[in-house]
Design an enzyme around this catalytic site. Structure first.
Site, short mmCIF file in Angstrom:
data_model
loop_
_atom_site.label_atom_id
_atom_site.label_comp_id
_atom_site.label_asym_id
_atom_site.label_seq_id
_atom_site.Cartn_x
_atom_site.Cartn_y
_atom_site.Cartn_z
N SER A 9 46.14 8.63 52.82
CA SER A 9 46.09 9.00 51.41
C SER A 9 46.59 7.83 50.58
CB SER A 9 46.90 10.28 51.16
OG SER A 9 46.75 10.72 49.82
N THR A 10 47.63 8.01 49.79
CA THR A 10 48.13 6.96 48.91
C THR A 10 48.51 5.72 49.72
OG1 THR A 10 49.07 8.72 47.55
CG2 THR A 10 49.75 6.47 47.05
N HIS A 62 41.83 10.24 51.33
CA HIS A 62 41.80 10.97 50.06
C HIS A 62 41.25 10.05 48.97
CE1 HIS A 62 45.33 13.67 51.60
NE2 HIS A 62 44.18 14.00 52.15
N MET A 98 50.89 10.64 50.45
CA MET A 98 51.78 11.61 49.82
C MET A 98 51.44 13.01 50.33
SD MET A 98 52.08 12.47 45.74
CE MET A 98 50.39 13.07 45.63
N ASP A 141 49.21 16.74 54.23
CA ASP A 141 47.90 16.84 54.86
C ASP A 141 47.86 15.98 56.12
OD1 ASP A 141 45.25 17.71 55.09
OD2 ASP A 141 44.47 15.97 54.00
#
Length: 364
Positions: free
Chosen positions: A178-179, A204, A297, A300
């Site tokens: 993600s991030t 993401h 973050m 997930d």
């Protein structure tokens, strides 16, 4: 910079010292909307706004903000030029907020490459209503940025290619991020040889960006990288990126692994969801898979990585020291999902070692 008591996964800090935000945008409308959106959240506040980078430079010195939100197209100095100088001279968490990030995804990817933590695209129409609809998303990204570990930008240096596996392998690499993920994924893929195991990736990222992301990785990698297509066969030496508006799953057609794309509802607030991909790999590949969870973050992927480990897969999580945001790997480690915790630069060599040691994996 991260503050004492800040939650590393982007949640509200334990210590209620507010996140100080400086908004840089040449549009008075956007500056006003960002101020309204950010100040509505009790854990953050806009300490100053700037119409261009030259004004922002002085405000950074005066207010020492925790997070900078930055437009791309501005007078007197381009936002990307300012970002490059900032990350070289005074690294700090930056979230890009620009109309160009939707129509020009290459600009977004360049901003992430230069060190931006994340981005938010301005709506193409109905800017006021659209931005207000993004309120929670913007707040989440600012929290993640405040908890991140920005690093001084360095000129790109090619990564040495790893040795090719000595034996054929039917291993699959199943990766989520993600991030901070785009650059972490690049660091994993760049050293891999062309005959690496097949890789499936859930990052993401919204629709419209994943195609450009795959094209960029394809230019930088020896493995073939593409946006995944429903029903296509999963082949060694190929990497498949989940489209930004669908879940990516591993499926079977006879004795072959194939891609399955699912337009269903978001899972853990995300589509594509890392958990969806990991759970499908646990079910379909079992011990033939290697799970990898990178920076991000939230939670997930934590339960999915545990499911993969329980199904016999080797599972790797990125360590805290090299994660831009440690939330997702930390949750997976806490859930018992990671059999190994590695620094980012250790992951690609470990994947090749596992592929070489496995010989010809057995279908399950």
């Amino acid at each position: 910079m991260p503050r004492d008591g800040a939650a590393a996964d982007g949640e509200i800090p334990l210590a209620m010292q507010k996140i100080k935000v400086l908004c840089v945008d040449d549009s008075a409308l956007i500056r006003g909307l960002m101020t309204q959106i950010i100040n509505e959240h009790e854990d953050m506040e806009v300490v100053a706004v700037a119409p261009d980078p030259l004004v922002a430079r002085d405000l950074i010195k005066r207010h020492n903000p925790d997070v900078l939100t930055l437009d791309v197209e501005m007078p007197r100095m381009d936002g990307l030029d300012f970002l490059e100088r900032l990350m070289r001279l005074r690294p700090m968490p930056v979230v890009m907020v620009s109309s160009l990030t939707r129509s020009g995804s290459e600009v977004t990817l360049r901003a992430l490459e230069l060190g931006a933590v994340d981005f938010v695209a301005k709506p193409e129409m109905g800017i006021r209503g659209g931005m207000l609809d993004y309120s929670d998303v913007i707040a989440q990204k600012i929290r993640a940025a405040a908890a991140s570990r920005p690093r001084r930008h360095q000129p790109d240096t090619p990564r040495a290619m790893l040795r090719e596996p000595l034996v054929s392998s039917e291993k699959l690499v199943i990766l989520g991020a993600s991030t901070g993920g785009p650059e972490a994924i690049r660091a994993v893929l760049e050293p891999l040889p062309s005959n690496s195991p097949a890789i499936l990736i859930a990052q993401h990222m919204p629709a419209g960006f994943t195609h450009s992301f795959a094209q960029r990785l394809n230019r930088l990698s020896r493995v073939a990288v593409k946006e995944a297509e429903d029903g296509e066969r999963v082949l060694p030496g190929h990497t498949y990126i989940a489209p930004g508006d669908r879940h990516l799953k591993l499926a079977r057609s006879g004795t072959n692994y194939v891609v399955a794309l699912d337009p269903g509802a978001p899972v853990n607030r995300h589509k594509p969801s890392v958990d969806v991909l990991f759970h499908s790999a646990a079910e379909q590949a079992g011990r033939n898979a290697i799970g990898v969870l990178l920076t991000g973050m939230g939670k997930d992927g934590a339960l999915g990585l545990r499911a993969m480990r329980d199904a016999g897969a080797t599972t790797l999580a990125q360590d805290e020291a090299t994660s831009l945001v440690f939330g997702m790997p930390r949750e997976a480690i806490a859930a018992g999902g990671a059999s190994e915790v590695l620094g980012l630069e250790e992951i690609a060599p470990r994947l090749m070692a596992l592929a070489a040691a496995s010989g010809r994996a057995q279908r399950v």
